[in-house]
Write a protein that holds these residues in place. Sequence first.
Motif, PDB file in Angstrom:
ATOM      1  N   GLY A 112       0.828  -1.203   0.000  1.00  0.00           N
ATOM      2  CA  GLY A 112       0.000   0.000   0.000  1.00  0.00           C
ATOM      3  C   GLY A 112       0.860   1.249   0.000  1.00  0.00           C
ATOM      4  O   GLY A 112       2.084   1.183  -0.106  1.00  0.00           O
ATOM      5  N   ASP A 113       0.227   2.381   0.194  1.00  0.00           N
ATOM      6  CA  ASP A 113       0.930   3.669   0.188  1.00  0.00           C
ATOM      7  C   ASP A 113       1.747   3.778   1.478  1.00  0.00           C
ATOM      8  O   ASP A 113       1.171   3.831   2.569  1.00  0.00           O
ATOM      9  CB  ASP A 113      -0.084   4.818   0.104  1.00  0.00           C
ATOM     10  CG  ASP A 113       0.574   6.192   0.278  1.00  0.00           C
ATOM     11  OD1 ASP A 113      -0.157   7.197   0.370  1.00  0.00           O
ATOM     12  OD2 ASP A 113       1.839   6.247   0.355  1.00  0.00           O
ATOM     13  N   TRP A 115       3.126   6.173   2.910  1.00  0.00           N
ATOM     14  CA  TRP A 115       2.812   7.332   3.739  1.00  0.00           C
ATOM     15  C   TRP A 115       1.652   7.041   4.687  1.00  0.00           C
ATOM     16  O   TRP A 115       1.525   7.658   5.740  1.00  0.00           O
ATOM     17  CB  TRP A 115       2.506   8.572   2.879  1.00  0.00           C
ATOM     18  CG  TRP A 115       2.267   9.816   3.693  1.00  0.00           C
ATOM     19  CD1 TRP A 115       1.113  10.540   3.764  1.00  0.00           C
ATOM     20  CD2 TRP A 115       3.210  10.485   4.551  1.00  0.00           C
ATOM     21  NE1 TRP A 115       1.282  11.620   4.611  1.00  0.00           N
ATOM     22  CE2 TRP A 115       2.545  11.608   5.126  1.00  0.00           C
ATOM     23  CE3 TRP A 115       4.541  10.257   4.912  1.00  0.00           C
ATOM     24  CZ2 TRP A 115       3.169  12.477   6.017  1.00  0.00           C
ATOM     25  CZ3 TRP A 115       5.167  11.103   5.796  1.00  0.00           C
ATOM     26  CH2 TRP A 115       4.490  12.216   6.331  1.00  0.00           C
ATOM     27  N   SER A 116       0.853   6.032   4.356  1.00  0.00           N
ATOM     28  CA  SER A 116      -0.257   5.693   5.254  1.00  0.00           C
ATOM     29  C   SER A 116       0.260   5.105   6.568  1.00  0.00           C
ATOM     30  O   SER A 116      -0.476   5.050   7.563  1.00  0.00           O
ATOM     31  CB  SER A 116      -1.215   4.696   4.579  1.00  0.00           C
ATOM     32  OG  SER A 116      -0.612   3.411   4.502  1.00  0.00           O
ATOM     33  N   THR A 119      -0.052   8.302   8.397  1.00  0.00           N
ATOM     34  CA  THR A 119      -1.413   8.831   8.598  1.00  0.00           C
ATOM     35  C   THR A 119      -2.260   7.907   9.474  1.00  0.00           C
ATOM     36  O   THR A 119      -3.230   8.352  10.065  1.00  0.00           O
ATOM     37  CB  THR A 119      -2.112   9.041   7.228  1.00  0.00           C
ATOM     38  OG1 THR A 119      -2.085   7.805   6.510  1.00  0.00           O
ATOM     39  CG2 THR A 119      -1.422  10.134   6.432  1.00  0.00           C
ATOM     40  N   THR A 120      -1.848   6.630   9.574  1.00  0.00           N
ATOM     41  CA  THR A 120      -2.566   5.729  10.505  1.00  0.00           C
ATOM     42  C   THR A 120      -1.788   5.574  11.813  1.00  0.00           C
ATOM     43  O   THR A 120      -2.106   4.717  12.636  1.00  0.00           O
ATOM     44  CB  THR A 120      -2.746   4.333   9.877  1.00  0.00           C
ATOM     45  OG1 THR A 120      -1.448   3.735   9.697  1.00  0.00           O
ATOM     46  CG2 THR A 120      -3.486   4.400   8.554  1.00  0.00           C
ATOM     47  N   ASN A 124      -1.268   0.210  10.686  1.00  0.00           N
ATOM     48  CA  ASN A 124      -1.282  -0.780   9.601  1.00  0.00           C
ATOM     49  C   ASN A 124       0.078  -1.438   9.368  1.00  0.00           C
ATOM     50  O   ASN A 124       0.302  -2.090   8.370  1.00  0.00           O
ATOM     51  CB  ASN A 124      -1.780  -0.123   8.309  1.00  0.00           C
ATOM     52  CG  ASN A 124      -0.918   1.067   7.915  1.00  0.00           C
ATOM     53  OD1 ASN A 124       0.086   1.360   8.566  1.00  0.00           O
ATOM     54  ND2 ASN A 124      -1.310   1.751   6.849  1.00  0.00           N
ATOM     55  N   HIS A 361      -4.820  17.808   9.886  1.00  0.00           N
ATOM     56  CA  HIS A 361      -4.311  16.485  10.282  1.00  0.00           C
ATOM     57  C   HIS A 361      -5.304  15.733  11.142  1.00  0.00           C
ATOM     58  O   HIS A 361      -5.068  14.577  11.486  1.00  0.00           O
ATOM     59  CB  HIS A 361      -2.972  16.620  11.028  1.00  0.00           C
ATOM     60  CG  HIS A 361      -1.884  17.112  10.150  1.00  0.00           C
ATOM     61  ND1 HIS A 361      -0.874  17.923  10.596  1.00  0.00           N
ATOM     62  CD2 HIS A 361      -1.687  16.962   8.820  1.00  0.00           C
ATOM     63  CE1 HIS A 361      -0.083  18.225   9.589  1.00  0.00           C
ATOM     64  NE2 HIS A 361      -0.552  17.653   8.510  1.00  0.00           N
TER      65      HIS A 361
END
Length: 385
Positions: A112-113, A115-116, A119-120, A124, A361
């Motif tokens: 997946g991305d 950068w997530s 952001t998570t 993850n 954010h």
Amino acid sequence: MQNFEFYNPTRIIFGENTIPKLAEQIPADARVLILFGGASAERNGTLPAVREALDGRFTREFGGIEANPTFETLMKAVELIRNEKLDFLLAVGGGSVIDGTKFVAAAVDFEGDPWSILTTHGANVKAAMPLGTVLTLPATGSEMNSFSVITRHATREKLAFGSPHVFPRFSVLDPTRTYSLPVRQIANGVVDSFVHIMEQYLTYPADGLAQDRFAEGLLLSLIEIGPKVVAEPENYTLRANFMWIATLALNGIIGVGMPQDWSTHSIGHELTARYDIDHARTLAIVLPSMLRVRKDAKRGKLLQYAARVWNLHEGTEDERIEAAIVQTEKFFESLDIPTRLSAYDIGEDGIDPLVAQLDAHGMTALGEQAEITLDISRRVLQLSL
Ligand SMILES: NC(=O)c1ccc[n+]([C@@H]2O[C@H](COP(=O)([O-])OP(=O)(O)OC[C@H]3O[C@@H](n4cnc5c(N)ncnc54)[C@H](O)[C@@H]3O)[C@@H](O)[C@H]2O)c1
Ligand SMILES: CCCCCCO
């Protein structure tokens, strides 16, 4: 005291001339990537000592990890690892290199991305490459924790993630390897570790007898030796004690079972992202105002802090609380670290964009008592002008 699980698998190898011991901690057949920042690790002999310790091993090197490490730079390390099929990471540097290495460890096989991951906040992350560290700057505690803070240069975002998968397998802490630090960075380290303790301690009474006394002991130690560590840059005893205090400040042990409040860090991250102010220096600005704005929510622990850390027993509750906050500001300023936004030419017009960044954010800071409401953030920043 709340229910908790305490897990910290990081082996600490502490003391002068301990870098050679790192070889015992890395599998003989490992394909090792050594990650570092600027020229300091080369210039102060730390990188050559690491290379000597790994003489005869398969190694590659990735340098240029910035202070406030960027996603863009770190993704280049991810590409190198994939291309060269590397399988062990060794961070040589301060919190920026160690945090960057933790992100790389989590990103290499991430689906997946990447950068997530930020952001998570790490929710993850299911696995990560093994990593070890050689610490060259006592400040963040990253050498013995599972946290990492990464900046996305393109969007000027600075976000934190945490995952048990990114604990270092081991960290080498040789105080003499920090002697080359400029005074600025030593002072930063004192303040950063001080505020780490405060974010885990200065919330509300929660019957953590050991946790409170442990935190207060670390705070008292930093107050006692902080200015001396800055004034005597090659005093081994002072530097060794400071290095271990900074690690203990954020390796999880003082915060177990206790309410935490990472609001100061969340606002501080936005100041670094927008104005590139050193991380620790943002905290010196925000913490005093945060304590004043949230005095009532934190009253019980503020009075305990006033009494046990600053020995303030006279006067009304509000007088003791304000006196303790003033002492805190004076401590930061004794390290030549300003406590006002005006020191960085940030005025009233700088507040709305910072509040908008926090809003964008959707940041509720990590921690139970963290209330990054936009109103609180605005009041804190206004009080910090
Ligand atoms: N993971 C965590 O728990 C945690 C906690 C607090 C802060 N952080 C993050 O860590 C970063 C700050 O890390 P830091 O305070 O360790 O500073 P840093 O790693 O950014 O280093 C600051 C500067 O000092 C230089 N330097 C490092 N060691 C040196 C040495 N021995 N001699 C000379 N120069 C040296 C670096 O090259 C850099 O230019 C920020 O991004 C902050 O958000 C992470
Ligand atoms: C909950 C711990 C967050 C750590 C952030 C360090 O800057």
